[in-house]
Scaffold this motif. Structure first.
Motif, PDB file in Angstrom:
ATOM      1  N   ASP A 137       0.796  -1.226   0.000  1.00  0.00           N
ATOM      2  CA  ASP A 137       0.000   0.000   0.000  1.00  0.00           C
ATOM      3  C   ASP A 137       0.828   1.275   0.000  1.00  0.00           C
ATOM      4  OD1 ASP A 137      -2.242   1.655   0.141  1.00  0.00           O
ATOM      5  OD2 ASP A 137      -2.292   1.604   2.322  1.00  0.00           O
ATOM      6  N   ILE A 140       3.263   2.739  -2.761  1.00  0.00           N
ATOM      7  CA  ILE A 140       2.738   2.912  -4.123  1.00  0.00           C
ATOM      8  C   ILE A 140       1.740   4.058  -4.152  1.00  0.00           C
ATOM      9  CG2 ILE A 140       1.523   1.741  -6.029  1.00  0.00           C
ATOM     10  CD1 ILE A 140       2.256  -0.832  -4.091  1.00  0.00           C
ATOM     11  N   LYS A 143       1.765   9.053  -2.059  1.00  0.00           N
ATOM     12  CA  LYS A 143       1.383   9.856  -0.896  1.00  0.00           C
ATOM     13  C   LYS A 143       2.576   9.959   0.037  1.00  0.00           C
ATOM     14  CE  LYS A 143      -3.609   9.385  -0.458  1.00  0.00           C
ATOM     15  NZ  LYS A 143      -4.722   8.862   0.361  1.00  0.00           N
ATOM     16  N   ARG A 239     -10.029   6.665  -5.462  1.00  0.00           N
ATOM     17  CA  ARG A 239      -8.955   6.288  -4.521  1.00  0.00           C
ATOM     18  C   ARG A 239      -9.460   6.206  -3.080  1.00  0.00           C
ATOM     19  NH1 ARG A 239      -2.647   8.273  -4.865  1.00  0.00           N
ATOM     20  NH2 ARG A 239      -1.935   7.193  -3.002  1.00  0.00           N
TER      21      ARG A 239
END
Ligand code: GLY
Length: 352
Positions: A137, A140, A143, A239
């Motif tokens: 998570d 990728i 953020k 998202r």
């Protein structure tokens, strides 16, 4: 070895997933990029296992390598630590033609990515995630952030890495609690977008089997993340489905002062709570809550805890300033099919 392309125009990059990939990172960077110096950001725990090995494979390809080691844990993810790292980058004369590698879990990736996004107005970085949570998570999708005293991830950016190298062997040194923590997020991924992955979890015996099948789990989760991030890089729409279990989960983490539950544990409880409620309201298919609960329990993830309802509602944002505004809750119509449900704050008590 599996390669997954993240297609974001000029910000596109590859995720590579393989056993013992750490040993090949030097060659891969040499083949595909033209950096001179490489600056590694890692934490004390990860450094004790892997820093020396990574430095060696990079020096073998004649890169000039330096590094900064942070204390482990969320308490390092702040502007003071970023400032310490900037100083070291200046001391090492790192330029915009050089590279930062983040070697670690979510904290190292978020903080190191934030430093990369801001130092000299942005220098390239590559993620080498070492926890399951980071591998499926947080490494990728770009953020990057630091926390403020007022809350988590309050200062940050969307800043994509140049590559993500996932070595599944690194999970062997991850403490069991943190492997389970990552499984919580992987189960979340399966719930929102991949019912085959959910079946894989359903048919698994235990964490040992999950570790043996980690390559498959990581590949499936990265495919979910790829599609979601490509459709909505800046988290304004699709998202948000990655936040399944997170609204209640975040409130639990906060109300227990971030001490009792890891992120994945709190999300596990959050997924169960929201699905139980949605099932009772006829929004989720009957039996969904029980299926999720059983899978989470198999990996010793918590599915319930004492929740102060008033405190939870207030943490989520039920106060005067939000009246009339709305909140996006992520719900499942069934396993593998997550969707966004816009709720008016005036009605929040019906849904939480
Ligand atoms: N970790 C959630 C996201 O990348 O949007």
């Amino acid at each position: 070895m599996k390669t997954i392309d993240i297609n974001l125009g000029i910000k596109s990059y590859k995720i590579e997933i393989d056993k013992n990939l750490l040993e090949k990172i030097g060659e891969k960077i040499k083949e595909n990029f033209s950096y001179n110096k490489i600056f590694i950001i890692t934490d004390e725990n990860v450094a004790s296992f892997y820093l020396e090995r990574l430095v060696k494979v990079l020096e073998k390809e004649n890169f000039l390598v330096s590094y900064f080691i942070i204390p482990p844990g969320e308490k390092s993810k702040n502007l003071n630590m970023a400032s310490e790292i900037y100083k070291k980058l200046v001391e090492e004369k790192i330029t915009r033609g050089d590279l930062i590698i983040t070697l670690g879990g979510g904290v190292v990736g978020d903080l190191g990515g934030f430093v990369a996004a801001t130092f000299l107005r942005g220098i390239d970085f590559i993620q080498v995630p070492t926890s399951l949570l980071a591998q499926i998570d947080s490494s990728i999708g770009g953020k990057v952030a630091v926390d403020l005293e007022e809350g988590k991830n309050l200062v940050g950016s969307f800043y994509q890495p140049k590559a993500v190298f996932i070595d599944t062997e690194l999970l062997k040194t991850l403490p069991l609690r943190y492997f389970r923590d990552g499984l919580g997020e992987a189960i979340k991924c399966s719930c929102i977008r991949d019912k085959n992955l959910f079946s894989l979890f359903k048919n698994m015996k235990d964490e040992k089997e999950a570790l043996e099948k980690s390559q498959n789990i990581i590949e499936a989760c990265c495919m979910v993340k790829k599609k979601v991030v490509e459709n909505d890089e800046f988290d304004k729409g699709e998202r948000m489905i990655l936040n399944f279990g997170h609204t209640i989960g975040h409130a639990i983490e906060k109300n227990y002062n971030f001490e009792t539950f890891t992120h994945g544990e709190a999300v596990s409880i959050g997924m169960c709570k929201i699905t139980e409620i949605m099932e009772n309201l006829g929004i989720s298919e009957k039996g969904t809550f029980e299926k999720i609960k059983r899978v989470l329990e198999k990996f010793s993830l918590p599915t319930d805890c004492e929740i102060n309802r008033e405190k939870t509602l207030n943490t989520i944002g039920r106060d005067k300033k939000n009246f009339g505004k709305s909140i996006n809750l992520i719900v499942l119509s069934e396993i593998g099919n997550g969707k966004i449900m816009k709720i008016d704050f005036n009605d929040i008590e019906k849904y939480i």
